[in-house]
Scaffold this active site. Structure first.
Site, PDB file in Angstrom:
ATOM      1  N   ASN A  97     -10.232  -3.008  -2.243  1.00 28.93           N
ATOM      2  CA  ASN A  97     -10.808  -2.803  -0.918  1.00 28.93           C
ATOM      3  C   ASN A  97     -11.021  -1.320  -0.628  1.00 28.93           C
ATOM      4  O   ASN A  97     -11.400  -0.964   0.475  1.00 28.93           O
ATOM      5  CB  ASN A  97      -9.957  -3.464   0.170  1.00 28.93           C
ATOM      6  CG  ASN A  97      -8.534  -2.946   0.192  1.00 28.93           C
ATOM      7  OD1 ASN A  97      -8.121  -2.189  -0.683  1.00 28.93           O
ATOM      8  ND2 ASN A  97      -7.773  -3.365   1.182  1.00 28.93           N
ATOM      9  N   ASP A 155      -2.106  -2.994  10.202  1.00 31.01           N
ATOM     10  CA  ASP A 155      -1.843  -2.677  11.616  1.00 31.01           C
ATOM     11  C   ASP A 155      -0.433  -3.088  12.013  1.00 31.01           C
ATOM     12  O   ASP A 155       0.294  -3.715  11.237  1.00 31.01           O
ATOM     13  CB  ASP A 155      -2.910  -3.269  12.537  1.00 31.01           C
ATOM     14  CG  ASP A 155      -2.868  -4.773  12.632  1.00 31.01           C
ATOM     15  OD1 ASP A 155      -1.778  -5.372  12.544  1.00 31.01           O
ATOM     16  OD2 ASP A 155      -3.935  -5.369  12.817  1.00 31.01           O
ATOM     17  N   TYR A 181       1.328  -6.705  11.579  1.00 29.42           N
ATOM     18  CA  TYR A 181       1.784  -7.195  10.274  1.00 29.42           C
ATOM     19  C   TYR A 181       3.202  -6.669  10.071  1.00 29.42           C
ATOM     20  O   TYR A 181       3.430  -5.686   9.367  1.00 29.42           O
ATOM     21  CB  TYR A 181       0.824  -6.695   9.183  1.00 29.42           C
ATOM     22  CG  TYR A 181       1.000  -7.353   7.838  1.00 29.42           C
ATOM     23  CD1 TYR A 181       0.635  -8.682   7.635  1.00 29.42           C
ATOM     24  CD2 TYR A 181       1.502  -6.649   6.757  1.00 29.42           C
ATOM     25  CE1 TYR A 181       0.775  -9.287   6.400  1.00 29.42           C
ATOM     26  CE2 TYR A 181       1.649  -7.243   5.512  1.00 29.42           C
ATOM     27  CZ  TYR A 181       1.288  -8.558   5.340  1.00 29.42           C
ATOM     28  OH  TYR A 181       1.428  -9.157   4.115  1.00 29.42           O
ATOM     29  N   SER A 217      -3.990  10.185  -6.440  1.00 30.22           N
ATOM     30  CA  SER A 217      -5.065  10.823  -7.208  1.00 30.22           C
ATOM     31  C   SER A 217      -4.942  10.539  -8.703  1.00 30.22           C
ATOM     32  O   SER A 217      -5.934  10.547  -9.425  1.00 30.22           O
ATOM     33  CB  SER A 217      -5.077  12.337  -6.958  1.00 30.22           C
ATOM     34  OG  SER A 217      -3.849  12.911  -7.347  1.00 30.22           O
TER      35      SER A 217
END
Length: 144
Positions: free
Chosen positions: A76, A82, A85, A64
């Protein structure tokens, strides 16, 4: 309790720790000093690679305070890593865009992650009517 194998690419960052009762998000740190000028993009190394349990993925988002402290945005907006990787060279990175000149120091906390199970298999069924209350079709207030 799940166990996650982790490889560190540097000894200059604090080791990951799950703090029970505080948050289920775990902070990730910059693994090197980074200088960015306004408008520059950089993949900031996070100094870790992990073997996530089968059927799980990591969700990576800024902390934050990241924008306020460093003036960077995650390009992105939401990273998903996942369980495939998981090799020795599969270091995690934070894709950063600087909105002002900034300095990020090695070991600064710049993002956080949590481990989630993959979405279960689902199917979609077409219908003419839904059972929920009609709230106006725009956001939670229905106001446009």
């Amino acid at each position: 309790m799940e166990t996650i194998r982790i490889k560190y690419f540097t000894d200059k960052i604090d080791r990951l720790a799950y703090i029970d009762g505080k948050s289920d998000w775990i902070d990730l740190r910059a693994a090197e000093d980074v200088s960015l000028k306004k408008g520059e993009f950089r993949l900031i190394p996070l100094g870790v690679a992990m073997e996530l349990p089968k059927g799980y993925e990591a969700h990576v988002v800024p902390r934050s305070s990241t924008y306020r402290n460093f003036g960077i945005l995650q390009t992105n907006h939401f990273g998903i890593i996942d369980e495939t990787y998981c090799g020795d060279g599969d270091q995690w990175y934070f894709p950063a865009l600087a909105v002002r000149d900034t300095e990020i120091r090695c070991n600064d906390r710049i993002c956080q992650f949590r481990i989630m199970k993959h979405q279960p298999e689902i199917c979609f069924e077409t219908t003419e009517h839904l059972a929920g209350e009609n709230r106006g079709g725009f956001g939670s207030t229905g106001v446009r």
